[in-house]
Design an enzyme around this catalytic site. Sequence first.
Site, PDB file in Angstrom:
ATOM      1  N   PRO A  83      -4.945   5.201   5.353  1.00 30.89           N
ATOM      2  CA  PRO A  83      -4.975   3.747   5.516  1.00 30.89           C
ATOM      3  C   PRO A  83      -3.604   3.085   5.516  1.00 30.89           C
ATOM      4  O   PRO A  83      -2.723   3.427   4.724  1.00 30.89           O
ATOM      5  CB  PRO A  83      -5.823   3.283   4.330  1.00 30.89           C
ATOM      6  CG  PRO A  83      -6.746   4.433   4.072  1.00 30.89           C
ATOM      7  CD  PRO A  83      -5.919   5.658   4.341  1.00 30.89           C
ATOM      8  N   CYS A  84      -3.456   2.109   6.422  1.00 35.92           N
ATOM      9  CA  CYS A  84      -2.177   1.417   6.604  1.00 35.92           C
ATOM     10  C   CYS A  84      -1.965   0.180   5.727  1.00 35.92           C
ATOM     11  O   CYS A  84      -0.819  -0.154   5.427  1.00 35.92           O
ATOM     12  CB  CYS A  84      -2.041   0.998   8.071  1.00 35.92           C
ATOM     13  SG  CYS A  84      -2.040   2.373   9.232  1.00 35.92           S
TER      14      CYS A  84
END
Length: 431
Positions: A83-84
């Site tokens: 996840p960013c």
Amino acid sequence: MSSANSNEDLKVVEICAGAGGQSLGLERAGFRHQLAVELDGHAVATLKRNQPDWEVRQGDVADAGVWDPEEYKGVDLFAGGVPCPPFSIAGKQMGATDERDLFAWAIEACGRMQPRALLLENVRGLSANRFSAYRQHVLDQLHEYGYVGEWKLLHASDFGVPQLRPRFVLVAMAKEHAEYFTWPETLGTPKPTVGETLLDLMQARGWEGAEDWAKRADSIAPTIVGGSKRHGGADLGPTRAKRAWAELGVDALGVADAAPGPGWEPGPGVPGPKLTTEMVARIQGWKGGFSEWQFEGRKTAVYRQIGNAFPPPVAEAVGRSIARALRKEGPRHELIESTSAVHDPVYKVLRGATRPLAADQIIAKLAKAGISMDVPEVERHLSHLGRDFEVQTIQRSSGAYAYTLGEFKAFTGQEDHQRHDFFVHQRAKIS
């Protein structure tokens, strides 16, 4: 760590696989999936539709009930696009304290799996000064596991993708293979434009203005964003990105169901047609040999899958470089660890200290290493450190403060970590 025959396919385990951007690129680079793990149901359906022979599992990658990293010990490549939001400006760059952060967990899983190579990609934000200690910790942890790691900021437009899309990529492998690893060469200029990339799709339903539109769209696109399940439907990004799209003659306030037809004209204040999901996919790199990939779900779900993907051509280029190194092809070169690359010198000083250090003591130790830093700079580093690590502070009798570096705050699999409660309550909103 086992060796691989140059005539055999290399094997990969991929986490946070999404809709398969990285998956497809790695497959074209010569890797075959032993396992792909993904949380989103639409993306899982996409993977299964396009790769019916793969082992695809849906669920939280950190859930032992979904998969066990130790069952894949010695796999050729462990890859993923974790996840960013923990590292993005939109996600407030909370780093290790963001419950969505899986980067540190992936490094821990790498230590358990002992793959021959590791590939993780994330947003450009991870390359910022804010995360210098986080990156340093990752490299140090990988070194303890027997790997040589290296970070690199790659731009999708350098690999034939008509889009800015900078991605911060980590590659790590054992020393015997790291000596052969080199980052992929870029394609140089000219870079493909939005207009030439999408002209045939814009013409598909007989729109007479397609060629004039393509001449206007004579540059690369801003970064495609997938957005979050916490927010509304599909559009092409924040206000700044929408302005850039408007200059290219694209209406970024949504995604179209179909290309414009005969006689289509933009309304007042509308810069041009909207893009379809097929067009967005092509801008993301699903073109040429990648174009037959099919996405599952309705329009918004498809758009998010595409927008959150790692462009397949970039994944292929990096994958080929990793494959060559695993096969020990090409010349050997000096390893980055021999150049003593340091992302955060203050972190390094505190990590090696046996007692609390005051700012002036930190500065003195840095000076011995040839690094010049003043008190305000040290304090900025300490402020960043305190967001991702426990930093103990004591006040000495002289009034000066001294610092000790404590535990990393990130989730690495701890049973009592706050991520577990967050995941249970927010699963439906996690992208």
